[in-house]
Motif scaffolding. Structure first.
Motif, PDB file in Angstrom:
ATOM      1  N   LEU A 164       0.828  -1.205   0.000  1.00 55.52           N
ATOM      2  CA  LEU A 164       0.000   0.000   0.000  1.00 55.52           C
ATOM      3  C   LEU A 164       0.864   1.257   0.000  1.00 55.52           C
ATOM      4  O   LEU A 164       0.426   2.304  -0.482  1.00 55.52           O
ATOM      5  CB  LEU A 164      -0.921   0.005   1.218  1.00 55.52           C
ATOM      6  N   GLY A 165       2.066   1.157   0.552  1.00 55.69           N
ATOM      7  CA  GLY A 165       2.939   2.322   0.618  1.00 55.69           C
ATOM      8  C   GLY A 165       3.248   2.886  -0.762  1.00 55.69           C
ATOM      9  O   GLY A 165       3.248   4.110  -0.958  1.00 55.69           O
ATOM     10  N   TYR A 166       3.480   2.002  -1.744  1.00 55.96           N
ATOM     11  CA  TYR A 166       3.774   2.475  -3.094  1.00 55.96           C
ATOM     12  C   TYR A 166       2.543   3.117  -3.735  1.00 55.96           C
ATOM     13  O   TYR A 166       2.663   4.106  -4.471  1.00 55.96           O
ATOM     14  CB  TYR A 166       4.266   1.316  -3.957  1.00 55.96           C
ATOM     15  N   VAL A 167       1.374   2.544  -3.462  1.00 57.47           N
ATOM     16  CA  VAL A 167       0.145   3.131  -4.002  1.00 57.47           C
ATOM     17  C   VAL A 167      -0.098   4.509  -3.392  1.00 57.47           C
ATOM     18  O   VAL A 167      -0.459   5.465  -4.099  1.00 57.47           O
ATOM     19  CB  VAL A 167      -1.056   2.198  -3.727  1.00 57.47           C
ATOM     20  N   ILE A 168       0.127   4.617  -2.090  1.00 56.42           N
ATOM     21  CA  ILE A 168      -0.060   5.903  -1.421  1.00 56.42           C
ATOM     22  C   ILE A 168       0.940   6.932  -1.939  1.00 56.42           C
ATOM     23  O   ILE A 168       0.610   8.112  -2.131  1.00 56.42           O
ATOM     24  CB  ILE A 168       0.070   5.723   0.105  1.00 56.42           C
ATOM     25  N   LEU A 214       2.302   7.006  -4.934  1.00 59.48           N
ATOM     26  CA  LEU A 214       1.865   7.407  -6.269  1.00 59.48           C
ATOM     27  C   LEU A 214       0.654   8.345  -6.191  1.00 59.48           C
ATOM     28  O   LEU A 214       0.557   9.318  -6.952  1.00 59.48           O
ATOM     29  CB  LEU A 214       1.532   6.172  -7.104  1.00 59.48           C
ATOM     30  N   MET A 215      -0.260   8.073  -5.257  1.00 65.46           N
ATOM     31  CA  MET A 215      -1.416   8.947  -5.079  1.00 65.46           C
ATOM     32  C   MET A 215      -0.977  10.334  -4.612  1.00 65.46           C
ATOM     33  O   MET A 215      -1.536  11.355  -5.043  1.00 65.46           O
ATOM     34  CB  MET A 215      -2.391   8.330  -4.066  1.00 65.46           C
ATOM     35  N   PHE A 216       0.033  10.384  -3.736  1.00 62.26           N
ATOM     36  CA  PHE A 216       0.544  11.677  -3.279  1.00 62.26           C
ATOM     37  C   PHE A 216       1.130  12.467  -4.444  1.00 62.26           C
ATOM     38  O   PHE A 216       0.949  13.689  -4.533  1.00 62.26           O
ATOM     39  CB  PHE A 216       1.599  11.480  -2.190  1.00 62.26           C
ATOM     40  N   PHE A 258      -8.884  13.863 -12.387  1.00 61.55           N
ATOM     41  CA  PHE A 258      -8.390  13.669 -11.022  1.00 61.55           C
ATOM     42  C   PHE A 258      -9.233  12.635 -10.281  1.00 61.55           C
ATOM     43  O   PHE A 258      -8.693  11.745  -9.607  1.00 61.55           O
ATOM     44  CB  PHE A 258      -8.397  15.001 -10.268  1.00 61.55           C
ATOM     45  N   ILE A 259     -10.546  12.747 -10.396  1.00 58.01           N
ATOM     46  CA  ILE A 259     -11.436  11.788  -9.727  1.00 58.01           C
ATOM     47  C   ILE A 259     -11.223  10.385 -10.268  1.00 58.01           C
ATOM     48  O   ILE A 259     -11.197   9.400  -9.508  1.00 58.01           O
ATOM     49  CB  ILE A 259     -12.909  12.223  -9.890  1.00 58.01           C
ATOM     50  N   PHE A 260     -11.044  10.268 -11.577  1.00 57.68           N
ATOM     51  CA  PHE A 260     -10.822   8.945 -12.163  1.00 57.68           C
ATOM     52  C   PHE A 260      -9.537   8.317 -11.630  1.00 57.68           C
ATOM     53  O   PHE A 260      -9.505   7.130 -11.286  1.00 57.68           O
ATOM     54  CB  PHE A 260     -10.758   9.057 -13.683  1.00 57.68           C
ATOM     55  N   PHE A 269      -6.966   4.365  -7.956  1.00 53.33           N
ATOM     56  CA  PHE A 269      -6.086   4.055  -6.835  1.00 53.33           C
ATOM     57  C   PHE A 269      -6.820   3.408  -5.661  1.00 53.33           C
ATOM     58  O   PHE A 269      -6.303   2.477  -5.035  1.00 53.33           O
ATOM     59  CB  PHE A 269      -5.362   5.318  -6.367  1.00 53.33           C
ATOM     60  N   LEU A 270      -8.018   3.885  -5.352  1.00 50.59           N
ATOM     61  CA  LEU A 270      -8.746   3.283  -4.234  1.00 50.59           C
ATOM     62  C   LEU A 270      -9.132   1.843  -4.538  1.00 50.59           C
ATOM     63  O   LEU A 270      -9.117   0.987  -3.651  1.00 50.59           O
ATOM     64  CB  LEU A 270      -9.980   4.121  -3.909  1.00 50.59           C
ATOM     65  N   ASN A 271      -9.458   1.556  -5.788  1.00 45.13           N
ATOM     66  CA  ASN A 271      -9.723   0.166  -6.161  1.00 45.13           C
ATOM     67  C   ASN A 271      -8.461  -0.682  -6.081  1.00 45.13           C
ATOM     68  O   ASN A 271      -8.523  -1.875  -5.744  1.00 45.13           O
ATOM     69  CB  ASN A 271     -10.306   0.104  -7.575  1.00 45.13           C
ATOM     70  N   MET A 272      -7.314  -0.081  -6.380  1.00 46.88           N
ATOM     71  CA  MET A 272      -6.056  -0.795  -6.213  1.00 46.88           C
ATOM     72  C   MET A 272      -5.805  -1.126  -4.747  1.00 46.88           C
ATOM     73  O   MET A 272      -5.368  -2.234  -4.414  1.00 46.88           O
ATOM     74  CB  MET A 272      -4.900   0.048  -6.758  1.00 46.88           C
ATOM     75  N   VAL A 273      -6.112  -0.192  -3.866  1.00 49.66           N
ATOM     76  CA  VAL A 273      -5.947  -0.432  -2.432  1.00 49.66           C
ATOM     77  C   VAL A 273      -6.839  -1.586  -1.982  1.00 49.66           C
ATOM     78  O   VAL A 273      -6.414  -2.492  -1.253  1.00 49.66           O
ATOM     79  CB  VAL A 273      -6.274   0.855  -1.637  1.00 49.66           C
TER      80      VAL A 273
END
Length: 272
Positions: free
Chosen positions: A138-142, A144-146, A208-210, A216-220
């Motif tokens: 999750l750290g990498y996803v977070i 990338l989201m940042f 941005f919403i997409f 990203f939330l679906n990836m989480v």
């Protein structure tokens, strides 16, 4: 009474489903008692609540003693982080600090007694362990989201600051505004305000919403579900080994399959 007999009885008691349900009920009741203290209630009722809180604390002391005495391997009891957490909560709750400067700490410790539900209910423990083990991925996803947040916040602060300095005054405020957009909290008001000056600014918000809410939330969610499935499968294997329902050869084959899956995921990550 012989200590071995006492240990066997306590082991049977701690493994009893009705005893576990009773402990869960006491934890829930403890949560209700903590919540009742936040209301403006009469002094006599507050005194009764204090007695109940003391009785709950001593019950938890008896319960942790039963679990310790019933443990066949006493040295491994405190190697379990949940046993250590439960013992720490119970011991600190016994310290009389109601009229001292540490009274606030005492109340906080009693609030954390609700977390003992996790150590009692295996399903909750499995869920929390899965979340903890998913943190590295999750750290990498977070991260990338940042990065996405930072880029969009920089763009928003550059173009929309003159439209509404309260929402787009600097990059930090812009990131808070984007978090509001991501959570759909009146985000259309923000969008329509900028569309009056930049008619095509809706592309800014929709992309941005997409990227954040949908991708990203679906990836989480996918990462957490995948880890939970692996944890559940591992737990089932351990249970099958303990019950003699699986051979060493079967276990070796399953380990090789898991290694192949991990290697495939690592190669896929390297390609990305």
């Amino acid at each position: 009474m012989n200590f071995e007999i006492l240990q066997e009885r306590f082991f049977s008691l701690r493994s009893n489903r009705m005893f576990e349900l009773f402990v869960v009920a006491v934890i829930l009741f403890s949560a209700l008692v903590i919540g009742a203290k936040t209301y403006d209630i009469p002094e006599n009722v507050l005194m009764v609540i204090g007695w109940l809180d003391t009785a709950i604390t001593f019950f938890f002391l008896i319960e942790i003693t039963i679990r310790f005495v019933g443990e066949p391997n006493k040295r491994s009891f405190f190697k379990d982080p949940w046993n250590l957490f439960d013992t720490l909560i119970v011991v600190v709750s016994l310290i009389p600090i109601q009229d001292s400067e540490m009274a606030l700490v005492g109340r906080l410790i009693r609030i954390f007694r609700v977390l003992r539900m996790v150590s009692i209910v295996p399903e909750l423990r499995l869920l929390l362990n899965s979340l903890i083990k998913a943190l590295p991925q999750l750290g990498y996803v977070i991260l990338l989201m940042f990065i996405i947040f930072y880029i969009y916040a920089a763009v928003g602060a550059s173009f929309f600051v003159d439209i509404n300095p309260v929402l787009w005054g600097d990059i930090s405020i812009a990131m808070l505004t984007l978090f509001r957009v991501m959570t759909f909290e009146d985000w259309t008001d923000v969008m329509y305000e900028t569309m009056e000056v930049y008619p095509f600014s809706w592309l800014f918000y929709l992309t941005f919403i997409f990227l954040t809410t949908f991708a990203f939330l679906n990836m989480v969610i996918g990462i957490v579900v995948n880890v939970m499935e692996n944890e559940h499968a591992e737990e089932e294997r351990e249970k099958a080994i303990a019950e003699g329902q699986i051979t060493i050869e079967d276990l070796s084959n399953q380990i090789n399959e898991l290694k192949a899956i991990v290697e495939a995921q690592a190669k896929e990550k390297d390609r990305l």
